[in-house]
Design a protein around this motif. Sequence first.
Motif, mmCIF file in Angstrom:
data_model
loop_
_atom_site.group_PDB
_atom_site.id
_atom_site.type_symbol
_atom_site.label_atom_id
_atom_site.label_comp_id
_atom_site.label_asym_id
_atom_site.label_seq_id
_atom_site.Cartn_x
_atom_site.Cartn_y
_atom_site.Cartn_z
ATOM 1 N N GLU A 149 0.833 -1.208 0.000
ATOM 2 C CA GLU A 149 0.000 0.000 0.000
ATOM 3 C C GLU A 149 0.868 1.259 0.000
ATOM 4 N N GLU A 150 1.948 1.243 0.775
ATOM 5 C CA GLU A 150 2.837 2.407 0.840
ATOM 6 C C GLU A 150 3.524 2.638 -0.500
ATOM 7 N N MET A 151 3.964 1.550 -1.155
ATOM 8 C CA MET A 151 4.600 1.695 -2.458
ATOM 9 C C MET A 151 3.605 2.172 -3.507
ATOM 10 N N SER A 152 2.356 1.718 -3.407
ATOM 11 C CA SER A 152 1.322 2.154 -4.342
ATOM 12 C C SER A 152 1.067 3.651 -4.216
ATOM 13 N N VAL A 153 0.980 4.122 -2.972
ATOM 14 C CA VAL A 153 0.768 5.553 -2.730
ATOM 15 C C VAL A 153 1.946 6.362 -3.258
ATOM 16 N N ASP A 154 3.158 5.855 -3.049
ATOM 17 C CA ASP A 154 4.351 6.555 -3.515
ATOM 18 C C ASP A 154 4.377 6.641 -5.038
ATOM 19 N N VAL A 160 1.467 11.868 -10.194
ATOM 20 C CA VAL A 160 0.807 13.172 -10.066
ATOM 21 C C VAL A 160 1.827 14.300 -10.165
ATOM 22 N N GLU A 161 2.946 14.157 -9.486
ATOM 23 C CA GLU A 161 3.983 15.194 -9.541
ATOM 24 C C GLU A 161 4.553 15.325 -10.948
ATOM 25 N N GLY A 162 4.666 14.186 -11.656
ATOM 26 C CA GLY A 162 5.140 14.230 -13.036
ATOM 27 C C GLY A 162 4.176 14.963 -13.946
ATOM 28 N N VAL A 163 2.874 14.751 -13.734
ATOM 29 C CA VAL A 163 1.852 15.434 -14.523
ATOM 30 C C VAL A 163 1.890 16.939 -14.245
ATOM 31 N N LYS A 164 2.040 17.304 -12.982
ATOM 32 C CA LYS A 164 2.084 18.720 -12.618
ATOM 33 C C LYS A 164 3.260 19.452 -13.273
ATOM 34 N N SER A 165 4.396 18.767 -13.337
ATOM 35 C CA SER A 165 5.599 19.412 -13.860
ATOM 36 C C SER A 165 5.780 19.217 -15.355
ATOM 37 N N SER A 166 4.801 18.599 -16.024
ATOM 38 C CA SER A 166 4.910 18.362 -17.466
ATOM 39 C C SER A 166 4.982 19.687 -18.215
ATOM 40 N N LYS A 167 5.981 19.827 -19.042
ATOM 41 C CA LYS A 167 6.250 21.089 -19.722
ATOM 42 C C LYS A 167 5.170 21.444 -20.732
ATOM 43 N N TYR A 168 4.646 20.446 -21.418
ATOM 44 C CA TYR A 168 3.687 20.698 -22.499
ATOM 45 C C TYR A 168 2.260 20.287 -22.126
ATOM 46 N N TYR A 189 -5.984 6.951 -17.953
ATOM 47 C CA TYR A 189 -4.566 6.939 -18.306
ATOM 48 C C TYR A 189 -4.144 8.356 -18.670
ATOM 49 N N VAL A 190 -2.917 8.691 -18.350
ATOM 50 C CA VAL A 190 -2.421 10.033 -18.617
ATOM 51 C C VAL A 190 -1.113 9.947 -19.396
ATOM 52 N N ARG A 191 -0.953 10.861 -20.335
ATOM 53 C CA ARG A 191 0.293 10.957 -21.099
ATOM 54 C C ARG A 191 0.873 12.343 -20.863
ATOM 55 N N PHE A 192 2.133 12.402 -20.486
ATOM 56 C CA PHE A 192 2.787 13.666 -20.173
ATOM 57 C C PHE A 192 4.258 13.569 -20.522
ATOM 58 N N THR A 193 4.952 14.666 -20.420
ATOM 59 C CA THR A 193 6.378 14.683 -20.733
ATOM 60 C C THR A 193 7.190 14.792 -19.452
ATOM 61 N N GLN A 194 8.277 14.054 -19.419
ATOM 62 C CA GLN A 194 9.187 14.083 -18.272
ATOM 63 C C GLN A 194 10.599 13.844 -18.772
ATOM 64 N N SER A 195 11.486 14.755 -18.464
ATOM 65 C CA SER A 195 12.876 14.690 -18.954
ATOM 66 C C SER A 195 12.910 14.577 -20.473
ATOM 67 N N ASN A 196 12.089 15.400 -21.130
ATOM 68 C CA ASN A 196 12.011 15.469 -22.589
ATOM 69 C C ASN A 196 11.591 14.159 -23.231
ATOM 70 N N ALA A 197 10.872 13.328 -22.508
ATOM 71 C CA ALA A 197 10.366 12.061 -23.040
ATOM 72 C C ALA A 197 8.899 11.927 -22.675
ATOM 73 N N PHE A 224 -10.949 14.235 -8.302
ATOM 74 C CA PHE A 224 -9.557 13.766 -8.255
ATOM 75 C C PHE A 224 -8.606 14.912 -8.587
ATOM 76 N N PHE A 225 -8.954 15.719 -9.577
ATOM 77 C CA PHE A 225 -8.115 16.858 -9.959
ATOM 78 C C PHE A 225 -8.006 17.852 -8.798
ATOM 79 N N LYS A 226 -9.122 18.102 -8.115
ATOM 80 C CA LYS A 226 -9.109 19.058 -7.005
ATOM 81 C C LYS A 226 -8.278 18.532 -5.833
ATOM 82 N N GLN A 227 -8.435 17.244 -5.507
ATOM 83 C CA GLN A 227 -7.697 16.652 -4.393
ATOM 84 C C GLN A 227 -6.194 16.667 -4.633
ATOM 85 N N ASN A 228 -5.799 16.519 -5.884
ATOM 86 C CA ASN A 228 -4.375 16.450 -6.212
ATOM 87 C C ASN A 228 -3.839 17.740 -6.833
#
Length: 248
Positions: A149-154, A160-168, A189-197, A224-228
């Motif tokens: 459960e702890e690993m799942s939350v992590d 979520v943090e990757g989506v927030k910091s997605s450049k595009y 499912y979400v698609r985002f950019t991280q480290s130019n990938a 979900f969007f509001k909570q995160n």
Amino acid sequence: MPKRKYDPAYIKYGFIAIEHGGEALPQCVVCMKSLSNAAMKPSLLKRHLETNHADKKDRYQSYFQRLGKNVKRQRMDKTGQIYQKGAGIVKASYEVALLVAKNMKAHTIAVSLIMPAAKILVSHVIGEKAVAKLECVSVSNNTVQRRIEEMSVDIADQVVEGVKSSKYGFAIQLDESTDITNCSQLLVYVRFTQSNAAKTELLLSQDLSSTTTGKDILNVLDNFFKQNELDWGKLVGCPTDGAPSMLG
């Protein structure tokens, strides 16, 4: 100023290294005093030994090595043997839980199979004394469940943090279906950019307890969007086969 690095040869002056604030500091194994990083020079370390511990300046290097081992054993920071031993035990517990999760086995398999097998292997390959160390690793049913459960939350937090910091910005794809228990499941499912990938990850998996209209799905997603603290303004579309598609 460039930071000085510890040289193992400094033990002959009675000094080992301790990490503090991201830099190595020399620590005297006799008086336990830590000096500044700038004092990481043979001349300054030798001066400390001769000035403060003159009766020990002619001791053999092996004497300071023994004292150094005792100091490291007593430390409670990341360089201490107590910390490293405890961290190793916890890490082993998480690794076992991850193995159980990846193979989709019952949590009890860690106690009924993995641990007994590990003890047999260790006793025959390393020796009986090493088997006792395995007793410190907790792999009980409750522990494995909690670790997973702890690993799942992590993992979810990382996505979520990757989506927030997605450049595009980011794109989402939704799938609502009914499982074998006749329960409606919403997968996002979400698609985002991280480290130019570009990365594609599972963002949300949730039961739809009531109806499954477009409004219900939107409400679940909006909550979900509001909570995160995800920004709807960064949503660039819902990709389906490479083309944006908005249905329902």
